[in-house]
Design an enzyme around this catalytic site. Structure first.
Site, PDB file in Angstrom:
ATOM      1  N   GLY A  14       0.847  -1.283  -0.069  1.00  0.00           N
ATOM      2  CA  GLY A  14      -0.015  -0.137   0.290  1.00  0.00           C
ATOM      3  C   GLY A  14       0.840   1.052  -0.020  1.00  0.00           C
ATOM      4  N   ARG A  15       0.602   2.175   0.809  1.00  0.00           N
ATOM      5  CA  ARG A  15       0.992   3.720   0.803  1.00  0.00           C
ATOM      6  C   ARG A  15       2.418   3.515   1.254  1.00  0.00           C
ATOM      7  NH1 ARG A  15       1.339   8.259   4.217  1.00  0.00           N
ATOM      8  NH2 ARG A  15       0.236   7.066   5.700  1.00  0.00           N
ATOM      9  N   ILE A  16       2.460   2.789   2.288  1.00  0.00           N
ATOM     10  CA  ILE A  16       3.706   2.471   3.156  1.00  0.00           C
ATOM     11  C   ILE A  16       4.672   1.797   2.473  1.00  0.00           C
ATOM     12  CG2 ILE A  16       4.834   1.938   5.094  1.00  0.00           C
ATOM     13  CD1 ILE A  16       2.408   3.249   6.568  1.00  0.00           C
ATOM     14  N   SER A  53       0.335  -9.537  -1.396  1.00  0.00           N
ATOM     15  CA  SER A  53      -0.790  -9.508  -0.506  1.00  0.00           C
ATOM     16  C   SER A  53      -1.859 -10.073  -1.090  1.00  0.00           C
ATOM     17  CB  SER A  53      -1.183  -8.087  -0.137  1.00  0.00           C
ATOM     18  OG  SER A  53      -1.552  -7.265  -1.413  1.00  0.00           O
ATOM     19  N   ARG A  54      -3.011 -10.427  -0.539  1.00  0.00           N
ATOM     20  CA  ARG A  54      -4.104 -11.085  -1.276  1.00  0.00           C
ATOM     21  C   ARG A  54      -4.689 -10.417  -2.449  1.00  0.00           C
ATOM     22  NH1 ARG A  54      -5.104 -12.162   4.545  1.00  0.00           N
ATOM     23  NH2 ARG A  54      -4.786 -14.604   4.751  1.00  0.00           N
ATOM     24  N   THR A 112       7.193  -3.134  11.226  1.00  0.00           N
ATOM     25  CA  THR A 112       6.745  -1.876  12.012  1.00  0.00           C
ATOM     26  C   THR A 112       5.156  -1.636  11.834  1.00  0.00           C
ATOM     27  OG1 THR A 112       7.463  -0.897   9.867  1.00  0.00           O
ATOM     28  CG2 THR A 112       8.884  -0.814  11.535  1.00  0.00           C
ATOM     29  N   ARG A 116       1.905  -3.882  12.280  1.00  0.00           N
ATOM     30  CA  ARG A 116       0.950  -4.295  13.419  1.00  0.00           C
ATOM     31  C   ARG A 116       1.384  -5.839  13.874  1.00  0.00           C
ATOM     32  NH1 ARG A 116      -0.652  -0.059  12.249  1.00  0.00           N
ATOM     33  NH2 ARG A 116      -2.795   0.877  12.092  1.00  0.00           N
ATOM     34  N   GLU A 169       1.304  -3.287  24.989  1.00  0.00           N
ATOM     35  CA  GLU A 169       1.887  -2.170  25.196  1.00  0.00           C
ATOM     36  C   GLU A 169       1.433  -1.085  26.352  1.00  0.00           C
ATOM     37  OE1 GLU A 169       2.130   0.000  21.368  1.00  0.00           O
ATOM     38  OE2 GLU A 169       3.188  -1.985  20.449  1.00  0.00           O
ATOM     39  N   HIS A 217       7.624   1.136  19.726  1.00  0.00           N
ATOM     40  CA  HIS A 217       6.340   1.902  18.965  1.00  0.00           C
ATOM     41  C   HIS A 217       6.613   3.148  18.713  1.00  0.00           C
ATOM     42  CE1 HIS A 217       2.078   0.862  17.666  1.00  0.00           C
ATOM     43  NE2 HIS A 217       2.719   1.794  16.967  1.00  0.00           N
TER      44      HIS A 217
END
Length: 322
Positions: free
Chosen positions: A158-160, A179-180, A239, A241, A270, A289
């Protein structure tokens, strides 16, 4: 007659910068701001601390707001969360309890930089070498892993993920993604190859970096079986989830030397308890995080939180979520 100020709580202000990185003056004549630097570890602690607050500002998805918590906060009228999506807020419960939920613009600095800081630090043994140098240890004790010509596997484009891919290409890496829903056309547009399956990507990659959203389809996606597909000399970076990777399986893989190492910025729990095994796991580079913790992001988050509060006080809420 003096009108009492509304009370605003800012949660998890770990660095104590919430009131200095934004201008709160547009609302301080009507709102008294209290920033909490400590994390409240239970709903009971959180409910007790927030009982007298009318407004709460929270960063991203650090603190869940389920229906049970809204029921224990009868004074709460406005909840501001950074970003424009938040999966840990029960929006229906917020509406039922008369709480307006607003967001802010998303990050201007996504965790791409931290992804590469972790990957490079892991590959070149920067923490070990820096520690040895400062403590009078051996002069050179690690042999760095190369990036040029190696395969960078991206779970998510995606974007990242696409930004991470661009940096990998600049390093001369062979970038492959899966990715799927990823298509050959989308992969080609990002300048990368598409792996037919996740298993194929894991098996051929020297570095695997995760950039997937957390949802029922991605939770536990990488477990013991998947980690066993990776090369023994390969590295895993997360980085994104924590829920995407089975934490117990990762600890076992690191302890047993099944993979060369891992770098993580996200955890199932966390803040991480002081005695948690992730704090002492071998072959692990870990940060608390920090992906979105930058000056520009905090200025945006808190600055727009002030805008949200001002708009709410004016009776015209903006950037509503739900």
């Amino acid at each position: 007659m003096t009108i009492p100020l509304l009370r605003c709580a800012v949660l998890d202000d770990y660095q104590g910068v919430a009131t200095s990185l934004a201008d709160w003056s547009p609302v301080t004549d009507r709102v008294a701001v209290t920033a909490f630097r400590e994390h409240f570890g239970s709903e009971e602690e959180l409910a007790a601390a927030l009982a007298d607050f009318d407004i709460v500002v929270t960063l991203r998805e650090r603190v869940p707001f389920p229906a049970s918590l809204f029921a224990r906060l009868p004074k709460l009228r406005l909840l501001v969360a950074s970003g424009m999506r938040n999966s840990v807020i029960d929006h229906a419960a917020a509406e039922a309890h008369g709480v307006t939920v607003c967001g802010t613009a998303s990050s201007s600095t996504p965790p791409v930089e931290l992804t590469w800081a972790l990957l490079l630090g892991l590959a070149r043994g920067l923490v070990q070498e820096n520690t040895a140098l400062r403590q009078g240890g051996p002069w050179q004790s690690t042999v760095g892993a190369d990036l040029h010509g190696r395969v960078l596997g991206l779970l998510g484009l995606g974007r990242i993920g696409s930004l991470v891919a661009g940096v990998g290409t600049a390093f001369g890496m062979d970038v492959v993604a899966w990715s799927r829903n990823l298509t050959d056309e989308r992969a080609a547009a990002a300048g990368v190859r598409r792996a037919a399956t996740m298993e194929e990507l894991l098996g051929e990659s020297d570095y695997v970096s995760i950039h997937l959203a957390s949802n029922p389809g991605t939770r536990g996606l990488i477990g013991a079986t998947e980690l066993a597909l990776m090369k023994p000399e390969a590295y895993l970076v997360n980085t994104s989830r924590a829920a995407v990777v089975d934490q117990g399986a990762l600890l076992a893989a690191l302890t047993g030397g099944r993979i060369a190492g891992a770098a993580v910025d996200v955890f199932d729990l966390e803040p991480l308890p002081a005695d948690h095994p992730m704090r002492t796991a071998p072959r692990l580079l870990a940060t608390p995080h920090l992906g979105y913790v930058t000056q520009d992001n905090y200025r945006r988050y808190y600055g727009e939180a002030v805008e949200d509060i001002a708009a709410f006080l004016a009776g015209e809420p903006i950037r509503r979520l739900g």
